[in-house]
Scaffold this motif. Structure first.
Motif, mmCIF file in Angstrom:
data_model
loop_
_atom_site.group_PDB
_atom_site.id
_atom_site.type_symbol
_atom_site.label_atom_id
_atom_site.label_comp_id
_atom_site.label_asym_id
_atom_site.label_seq_id
_atom_site.Cartn_x
_atom_site.Cartn_y
_atom_site.Cartn_z
ATOM 1 N N ASN A 158 -80.891 57.053 142.068
ATOM 2 C CA ASN A 158 -81.877 56.379 141.220
ATOM 3 C C ASN A 158 -81.473 54.908 141.045
ATOM 4 N N GLN A 159 -82.062 54.237 140.064
ATOM 5 C CA GLN A 159 -81.861 52.775 139.952
ATOM 6 C C GLN A 159 -80.430 52.385 139.599
ATOM 7 N N THR A 160 -79.629 53.336 139.067
ATOM 8 C CA THR A 160 -78.238 52.985 138.707
ATOM 9 C C THR A 160 -77.242 53.341 139.807
ATOM 10 N N ALA A 176 -65.238 58.086 146.530
ATOM 11 C CA ALA A 176 -66.477 57.881 147.295
ATOM 12 C C ALA A 176 -67.639 58.339 146.431
ATOM 13 N N VAL A 177 -68.673 57.534 146.341
ATOM 14 C CA VAL A 177 -69.877 57.916 145.594
ATOM 15 C C VAL A 177 -71.006 58.115 146.604
ATOM 16 N N VAL A 178 -71.548 59.332 146.629
ATOM 17 C CA VAL A 178 -72.490 59.748 147.659
ATOM 18 C C VAL A 178 -73.767 60.236 146.988
ATOM 19 N N ALA A 179 -74.888 60.057 147.686
ATOM 20 C CA ALA A 179 -76.179 60.520 147.150
ATOM 21 C C ALA A 179 -76.157 62.037 146.967
ATOM 22 N N TYR A 180 -76.591 62.490 145.787
ATOM 23 C CA TYR A 180 -76.655 63.924 145.474
ATOM 24 C C TYR A 180 -77.526 64.653 146.503
#
Length: 290
Positions: A158-160, A176-180
């Motif tokens: 989302n936007q954040t 690592a931050v990955v799209a759910y």
């Protein structure tokens, strides 16, 4: 213990506040340790926060916990905050030190301490964390401090998303931050992880959903430790499904009690009687479930 002229007051600032388990946790602890203290819940909105802090100084109240959105709003009103609170930009514990208000965040350490209490080490382990809200961020920050080898965070796109990814990857190269929505990446992360955490509110209070698909749950096994930050109901759909896969699984009561123990230690200098408090919380939650 009777309340008298020497009783020290502590409390929770939250909106709403009435449903909180914090008074049960801390008053059970005061009684068990013989400390002359009492803990109350105060319904405080952001508009009333600065007045509440002024009262805390003037009335020599020992300390407070805060819930969102006050955890962030309180920061400019405090005299000092800990490095971990500064990193998270969130304070859940305020200590009154002779009129100087010190803010800290014990949430993430509560998660690590709950694992330690069950003989689970975070050092050199790979974690999958589902969700990057307040609980997720606190867990990630504490896992970095506990020397986790790799932390894969799954967050909705989302936007954040970009902002949160930049923030967390600045904390450590091991995050690592990955799209759910990236199910293939999530599957790989489950396979690589020893610890899998649901830090979303999916499965809370009668919601029977799982935070991930059954196909992903099928990748879990006895090699995994699975934690759900949700504790209402006591047996969440995620914990139940993980146990069916043979995983060691626990709900969020451990984290709830251990983060409170962090506050209790800062306020009183004494350790919380964890086992007694956990039993009291379990009894209360099962009573509320009826």
């Amino acid at each position: 213990m009777m309340i008298n002229g020497h009783t020290q007051l502590f409390g929770l600032l939250a909106h709403p506040a009435a449903h909180s388990l914090s008074p049960l946790i801390h008053n059970t602890s005061f009684k068990a340790t013989g400390i002359n203290g009492t803990y109350l819940a105060f319904d405080v909105t952001p508009a009333g926060l600065s007045t509440s802090l002024a009262a805390m100084r003037v009335m020599n109240i020992g300390g407070f916990n805060l819930s969102m959105p006050l955890k962030t709003a309180v920061i400019p009103m405090l005299d000092e905050i800990s490095p971990r609170a500064a990193r998270l930009q969130a304070v859940n514990t305020v200590v009154n030190r002779d009129g100087r208000l010190f803010g800290d965040s014990t949430d993430g350490q509560g998660f690590i301490d709950a694992l330690h209490a069950n003989g689970v080490e975070v050092a050199n382990q790979t974690l999958t964390v589902l969700g990057a809200g307040g609980a997720g961020r606190a867990i990630v920050a504490a896992a970095i401090d506990a020397d986790a080898a790799q932390i894969n965070v799954f967050k909705r796109q989302n936007q954040t998303f970009t902002q949160v990814r930049q923030q967390m990857t600045r904390w450590s190269p091991n995050v690592a931050v990955v799209a759910y929505e990236d199910q293939a990446a999530m599957a790989r992360s489950f396979d690589d992880s020893q610890i899998v955490v649901n830090a979303t509110n999916v499965g809370m209070a009668g919601n029977q959903q799982l935070p991930v698909s059954q196909q992903l749950m099928n990748r879990l096994g006895p090699q995994h430790v699975v934690v759900d930050v949700v504790y209402f109901p006591l047996l969440t759909p995620f914990v139940q499904a993980a146990k069916q896969q043979g995983s060691r699984a626990a709900n969020g009561i451990g984290m709830l009690v251990h983060q409170a123990a962090g506050s209790f230690l800062e306020w009183t200098g004494q350790k919380m009687p964890i086992q007694k408090v956990v039993e009291a919380v379990k009894t209360e939650v099962s009573h509320r479930q009826k």
